[in-house]
Write an enzyme that holds these catalytic residues in place. Structure first.
Site, PDB file in Angstrom:
ATOM      1  N   PRO A  19      56.435  26.268  46.082  1.00 52.99           N
ATOM      2  CA  PRO A  19      55.560  26.695  47.179  1.00 52.99           C
ATOM      3  C   PRO A  19      54.137  26.126  47.163  1.00 52.99           C
ATOM      4  O   PRO A  19      53.683  25.566  48.149  1.00 52.99           O
ATOM      5  CB  PRO A  19      55.532  28.222  47.041  1.00 52.99           C
ATOM      6  CG  PRO A  19      56.735  28.579  46.239  1.00 52.99           C
ATOM      7  CD  PRO A  19      56.993  27.419  45.339  1.00 52.99           C
ATOM      8  N   THR A  76      54.491  21.148  49.735  1.00 57.02           N
ATOM      9  CA  THR A  76      53.214  20.985  50.453  1.00 57.02           C
ATOM     10  C   THR A  76      52.156  21.719  49.643  1.00 57.02           C
ATOM     11  O   THR A  76      52.120  22.953  49.646  1.00 57.02           O
ATOM     12  CB  THR A  76      53.292  21.601  51.865  1.00 57.02           C
ATOM     13  OG1 THR A  76      54.461  21.112  52.517  1.00 57.02           O
ATOM     14  CG2 THR A  76      52.067  21.217  52.674  1.00 57.02           C
ATOM     15  N   LYS A 124      51.114  15.787  56.319  1.00 56.74           N
ATOM     16  CA  LYS A 124      51.838  17.071  56.433  1.00 56.74           C
ATOM     17  C   LYS A 124      50.909  18.194  56.910  1.00 56.74           C
ATOM     18  O   LYS A 124      51.283  19.016  57.748  1.00 56.74           O
ATOM     19  CB  LYS A 124      52.472  17.397  55.076  1.00 56.74           C
ATOM     20  CG  LYS A 124      53.113  18.760  54.976  1.00 56.74           C
ATOM     21  CD  LYS A 124      54.320  18.909  55.862  1.00 56.74           C
ATOM     22  CE  LYS A 124      54.886  20.325  55.759  1.00 56.74           C
ATOM     23  NZ  LYS A 124      55.905  20.590  56.749  1.00 56.74           N
ATOM     24  N   LYS A 171      49.166  29.053  54.308  1.00 54.43           N
ATOM     25  CA  LYS A 171      48.695  28.113  53.270  1.00 54.43           C
ATOM     26  C   LYS A 171      48.443  26.732  53.870  1.00 54.43           C
ATOM     27  O   LYS A 171      47.370  26.151  53.692  1.00 54.43           O
ATOM     28  CB  LYS A 171      49.766  28.027  52.161  1.00 54.43           C
ATOM     29  CG  LYS A 171      49.577  26.871  51.205  1.00 54.43           C
ATOM     30  CD  LYS A 171      50.856  26.558  50.434  1.00 54.43           C
ATOM     31  CE  LYS A 171      52.035  26.251  51.282  1.00 54.43           C
ATOM     32  NZ  LYS A 171      52.781  25.053  51.032  1.00 54.43           N
TER      33      LYS A 171
END
Ligand code: NAD
Length: 325
Positions: A75, A106, A185, A260
């Site tokens: 994560p 990511t 991303k 996030k």
């Protein structure tokens, strides 16, 4: 170089599990996939389903010791740090000669650079790439992911990376240099995060006036409001049968992960001096929703419900309770 006989995979959650399932289907029968996840139940079940093809290791060091190529899919930055840097059991405690290490998570660029530097110091023949993905759980399942590679098109391993990643995705795009895969991303999720809110708000407006969302969905598909969020991942339950919204927002891309990524994009904008009109408002919404335990583990498109979007609209349509005010 073709796909190696030993591939490692660490982090078998929503994305990783589907990616490994795909690798077992598409690689030759003599390719062994070494896996590790702190959730030992998930790896136990997977190995049981693929005897001889999937082998569970006790920690990340063992995965790196037995695999030529290691993919990670965890994560956040602190998880990757733990996978690589935990003394004795982290990837950095294995012999990394000639290893290709691909991080598909990511995470923040600072952690990624730190890990890449540590790999370089450990072994000059090992290579570490930031290589986040887009396409969600459906893309992972169907092998249609987009990979954003943190290297230039002339990197010595690009051919090899294409050969292994093309089993999992349709687009493998070198972004220029280390860290830029992650930056791409962040930008993608900034955009798709805003589209999820905008689509939710638009459907909410229409449904609040009694409009059948099936009609709006059809219109958006062939109009300027078309998007993957509308067409494939629509936040309104019942419009896309395979979307998480049609299954209680289970699976998909967790709201806390959207928070996030959105935060990472807003941070990148601030450090680069890029002016944002919508970033702070959307970040506030994702922050509020992701701190609510009822929402944080659900697919991010649950933002429609968080904003008060109707869940039981089909019953209303059947009962004819669709008066326009
Ligand atoms: P997830 O929470 O479902 O899975 C993460 C997995 O990592 C879990 O199984 C967890 O047990 C494991 N893990 C955590 N720490 C670990 C450690 N130290 N060692 C070994 N295993 C560890 O998350 P996900 O949805 O699969 O997402 C993973 C990454 O991919 C995130 O960075 C996310 O932002 C990104 N991503 C997710 C999606 C999506 O749709 N879910 C799409 C694109 C990118």
């Amino acid at each position: 170089m073709s796909v190696p006989k030993s591939v490692g995979f660490i982090g078998l959650g929503v994305m990783g599990l589907r990616m490994v399932e795909r690798l077992t289907k598409l690689t030759e029968r003599d390719v062994v996939i070494y896996v590790f996840d702190v959730n030992t139940e998930v790896t136990r079940v997977l190995a049981e389903q693929h005897p001889g093809r999937v082998v569970v290791q006790q920690n990340s060091r063992e995965v790196a010791a037995s695999s030529h190529t290691v993919l990670t899919m965890v994560p956040e930055g602190h998880h990757l740090r733990s996978v690589y840097m935990t003394p004795d059991v982290g990837i950095l405690s294995a012999d990394l000669s000639d290893r290709i290490l691909i991080d598909c998570s990511t995470i923040d660029i600072t952690t990624s650079s730190l890990v890449r530097q540590a790999v370089k110091e450990k072994s000059t023949s090992a290579s570490f790439y930031d290589c986040p993905v887009s396409g969600g759980s459906l893309g992972a399942e169907n092998g249609t992911l987009t990979f954003m590679l943190g290297c230039g098109p002339d990197d010595q391993n690009v051919g090899f990376l294409q050969s292994i990643l093309s089993m999992l995705g349709k687009s493998i795009i070198p972004c220029g240099r280390p860290g830029l895969g992650l930056l791409a991303k962040f930008c993608n999720n900034y955009c798709s995060g805003l589209i999820a809110i905008a689509t939710s708000e638009a459907f909410n407006i229409a449904m609040s006036q009694g409009m059948d969302p099936r009609i709006l969905h059809k219109i958006f598909k062939t109009s300027t409001a078309s998007s993957t969020v509308n067409d494939t991942w629509n936040p309104v339950p019942g419009l896309c049968p395979d979307a998480p919204s049609s299954h209680g927002y289970q699976g998909g891309f967790k709201l806390r992960l959207m928070r996030k990524d959105f935060g990472l994009a807003v941070d990148a904008a601030k450090s680069g001096g890029a002016r944002l009109a919508l970033g702070d408002a959307a970040l506030k919404l994702y922050t509020e929703a992701s701190t609510d335990p009822e929402y944080s583990e659900l697919d991010a498109r649950v933002v429609f419900k968080y904003l008060g979007g109707k869940q039981d609209w089909e019953a209303d349509q059947v009962a004819g309770r669709t008066d326009v005010t």
